[in-house]
Write an enzyme that holds these catalytic residues in place. Structure first.
Site, mmCIF file in Angstrom:
data_model
loop_
_atom_site.group_PDB
_atom_site.id
_atom_site.type_symbol
_atom_site.label_atom_id
_atom_site.label_comp_id
_atom_site.label_asym_id
_atom_site.label_seq_id
_atom_site.Cartn_x
_atom_site.Cartn_y
_atom_site.Cartn_z
ATOM 1 N N GLU A 1 -7.432 8.592 -8.099
ATOM 2 C CA GLU A 1 -7.121 8.898 -6.701
ATOM 3 C C GLU A 1 -8.112 9.917 -6.144
ATOM 4 O O GLU A 1 -8.439 10.895 -6.815
ATOM 5 C CB GLU A 1 -5.695 9.461 -6.617
ATOM 6 C CG GLU A 1 -5.247 9.815 -5.208
ATOM 7 C CD GLU A 1 -3.883 10.502 -5.194
ATOM 8 O OE1 GLU A 1 -2.892 9.832 -4.880
ATOM 9 O OE2 GLU A 1 -3.803 11.710 -5.515
ATOM 10 N N TYR B 1 -8.221 8.702 2.377
ATOM 11 C CA TYR B 1 -7.502 8.655 1.102
ATOM 12 C C TYR B 1 -7.837 7.339 0.408
ATOM 13 O O TYR B 1 -7.894 6.290 1.053
ATOM 14 C CB TYR B 1 -5.984 8.715 1.341
ATOM 15 C CG TYR B 1 -5.166 8.455 0.094
ATOM 16 C CD1 TYR B 1 -4.730 9.506 -0.712
ATOM 17 C CD2 TYR B 1 -4.859 7.148 -0.306
ATOM 18 C CE1 TYR B 1 -4.006 9.257 -1.877
ATOM 19 C CE2 TYR B 1 -4.142 6.900 -1.468
ATOM 20 C CZ TYR B 1 -3.724 7.967 -2.248
ATOM 21 O OH TYR B 1 -3.015 7.721 -3.395
#
Lengths: 380, 294
Positions: free
Chosen positions: A189, A101
């Site tokens: 993101e 992530y």
């Protein structure tokens, strides 16, 4: 402005961030054409601006043309949490070894940028943050100095990314930071950022929010704006330059100033009503703006009453009152209007309206009184 | 006393020759503020109703000794104007510009902290500051403020600030200073800066604080109040019914995930001993009652 996944990936590509080869499809035939071009197996992904697509059946693996046809046909038109799928992103399937992530956003309390990196990707980062906060390597970045490669290298090691992913990931993170800052994102993101079995690192998903204040220096954002599937009321408002957010209630709201508009929604709620919208007409509440605002609210079939809440500061209330009368002369408003006018020249403003008051044009002295009156009409 | 500005504050207006700059700059001067110069590149040597205009902040400061600047320029030029003010010797900068990209704000804020630690920026996207009867820099209407204290006001919202001023003034309760810190994600001056200045100001006896959804400045202020504030504080937070994920007019007014809700802010402030009110009128009345009991 939130981007669709495919737009986020296109935006990433501008900054040299690796993504899977793929293409957009609005029909089953287009999906097939993209699949043939990028090569099987492919992933068929619903393009909706909401999380949880996979669980809702909006992401499917297809090994051949028949499967593409089946999945594209099923996913197009699918309703995912109120978002109907109109467009697909078809991309070459990746052989995933590991999922990470990565994101950049503004750390508001500390007024610096915040990078978040975790070796536990592919799940909601909020879940990781709650269950295993140490699994997220947070990096504070001074906006003046930015993120250099040496820092990024230390960061990927600290986050515990696999050895073979680190060099590529560090370079990708520097590019993602460039995209976030130079590209004027509120959020950039990647979840998951993957390491493939072949040893390459690339973005398998993209979540990008753009800062609308920076649109003047990004003509390339026009194409993103064109695909915004928004509330038709909000589209009309934008065309008229009004700061409007559609809600579900039946009391239409017009206020000057964002804080007062928010406060008006709250007060309506406190007295048992529910607002149909947020609408800030800003400082200069002249007749044109008032007419446009009244017309917009009037076009919302759910609205039963319109609550105009104006506090005069620089804006003079007598000018607002004149504006309301002029607006009513130009457009036919079907719902009753309750006005609360206070502040600079409020007495003069109320005097201007006095001869025109009726069952459908009402003034109240305070915000609370006006809210009660409006809600009583809506609930009648 | 007042905070940040007083009757001796000398002010330049960056953008005085523009429509808004002229309107508000002259209003500020009419209020009694010592507006001594304007700055517009290329317009040096001209004047606006007797206020001399210079090409650069440095020239204006050298000629007038001004210490404060009112920045009224469009968003693409605001960050540059703020830095020029700091570089030119200004120590208090008020920027009302709405719509500055967040990336520009983040860089500007940190450059000021690193290169000009003595400079205070108020805003951007704020109504400015008024110390009634002494100084008004910004867009607040001087008519609705009342001199003489004893209340200090600090607010993230423009119209709600005016509302607060008005509610107090009509009941005869004056203000020492009213500071609008603005609704953007990276404000130059925050609640704590203002609360600590009000706490230190002997003439301020109570503080009204107006917050809204988004960020965590109110929660941080609550923490600060718990440990440092001896004066009574009344608070109102707008946006109890705001939907998550939507920017409510102000760039910084957004509930992100479960963070930044009005409920959390109100709970934090209540726990800090702040009198939290449900609407602006109630907050005004609560402050009138507190002042009466002082």
């Amino acid at each position: 402005m939130d981007l669709f996944e495919y737009q986020g990936k296109q935006y990433f590509a501008r900054y040299g961030i690796a993504v899977s080869p793929g293409g957009v499809a609005d029909t089953v035939d287009e999906a097939l054409a993209v699949a043939e071009r990028v090569g099987y197996p492919v992933v068929v992904k619903a393009q909706v601006k909401v999380g949880g697509r996979g669980k809702a059946g909006g992401v499917k693996l297809a090994a051949n043309a028949d499967e593409v046809r089946t999945h594209a046909g099923t996913i197009l038109g699918l309703d995912i949490k109120g978002h109907v799928v109109r467009r697909l992103w078809i991309e070459r399937a990746s052989d995933i070894a590991r999922e990470y992530y990565a994101s950049f956003t503004l750390d508001r309390p500390n007024k610096v940028h915040l990078g978040m990196l975790s070796a536990q990707g592919g799940v909601e980062i909020e879940t990781v943050a709650q269950e295993d906060p140490d699994a997220i390597a947070m990096l504070s970045i001074d906006p003046v100095r930015g993120l250099d490669l040496a820092t990024a290298r230390r960061w990927v090691a600290e986050a515990g990314l696999d050895e073979e992913a680190r060099a590529q990931a560090a370079e990708l993170l520097v590019k993602l930071y460039e995209c976030y800052t130079k590209g004027d994102c509120d959020l950039a993101e990647i979840n998951p950022l993957i390491l493939t079995t072949a040893g390459t690192v690339h973005a398998l998903d993209a979540k990008v929010t753009l800062d609308e204040n920076a649109s003047y220096r990004h003509p390339e954002w026009d194409e993103f704006r064109a695909t915004e599937t928004e509330d038709p009321r909000e589209r009309r408002a934008k065309e008229k330059g009004l700061n409007y957010i559609g809600l579900d209630g039946d009391v239409g709201i017009i206020a000057n100033g964002a804080g007062l508009a928010m406060s008006t929604l709250d007060v309506v709620n406190q007295v048992g009503g529910s607002a149909a919208n947020f609408l800030d007409i800003g400082g200069g509440a002249n007749a044109d703006v008032m007419a446009a605002a009244l017309e917009l609210i009037n076009s919302d079939p759910k609205v039963k009453v319109i609550f105009v809440n104006v506090f005069g500061g620089i804006t003079r209330v007598d000018e607002v009152a004149t504006g309301v009368l002029e607006a009513l002369g130009r457009v036919t408003i079907t719902s009753p209007i309750v006005l609360r006018l206070d502040g600079t020249n409020a007495v003069e403003g109320r005097a201007i309206l006095a001869p025109h008051l009726s069952d459908t044009l009402i003034t109240e002295p305070t915000m609370l009184d006006a809210a009660r009156r409006a809600v009583a009409i809506a609930n009648a | 006393m007042s905070i940040f500005v007083d009757e001796n504050t000398t002010v330049i207006v960056q953008g005085l020759t523009g429509g808004q700059g002229r309107f508000h700059g002259l209003r500020n001067r009419d209020y009694g503020t010592r507006v001594v110069a304007g700055v517009t590149p290329g317009k040096g040597g001209s004047d606006v109703e007797g206020i001399p205009v210079y090409n650069t902040v440095r020239e204006a400061v050298d000629a007038t000794g001004a210490t404060a600047s009112f920045v009224v320029v469009p968003p693409p030029f605001a960050a540059g104007a703020i830095m020029e003010a700091a570089e030119g010797g200004i120590t208090f900068i008020v920027c009302i510009t709405e719509g500055i990209p967040a990336q520009d704000e983040a860089v500007t804020y940190n450059r000021l902290v690193e290169e000009f630690p003595g400079v205070r920026l108020l805003g951007p996207n704020c109504p400015g500051i008024i110390s009634p009867g002494k100084c008004n820099i910004g867009i607040t209407s001087g008519d609705i403020a009342l001199a003489g204290g004893p209340v200090g006001i600090v607010s993230r919202s423009g119209t709600l600030t005016y509302q607060a001023l008005y509610e107090l003034s009509v009941q005869g309760v004056g203000q020492t200073t009213c500071v609008g810190i603005g609704g953007d994600p990276v404000p130059g001056t925050n609640f704590i800066d203002c609360l600590s200045a009000f706490e230190a100001d002997p003439e301020t006896k109570a503080v009204m604080m107006i917050g809204e959804i988004g960020g965590s400045e109110e929660e941080r202020a609550a923490e600060w109040i718990t440990h440092h504030m001896t004066k009574p504080v009344v608070a109102y937070i707008a946006g109890v019914t705001a939907p998550p994920g939507r920017k409510m007019g102000h760039a910084g007014a957004i509930i992100s995930g479960s963070k930044g809700t009005a409920q959390a802010k109100m709970a934090a402030l209540s726990a800090a001993g702040v009198r939290v009110c449900q609407n602006p009128t109630e907050a005004g009345q609560a402050m009138v009652d507190i002042v009466a009991s002082l």
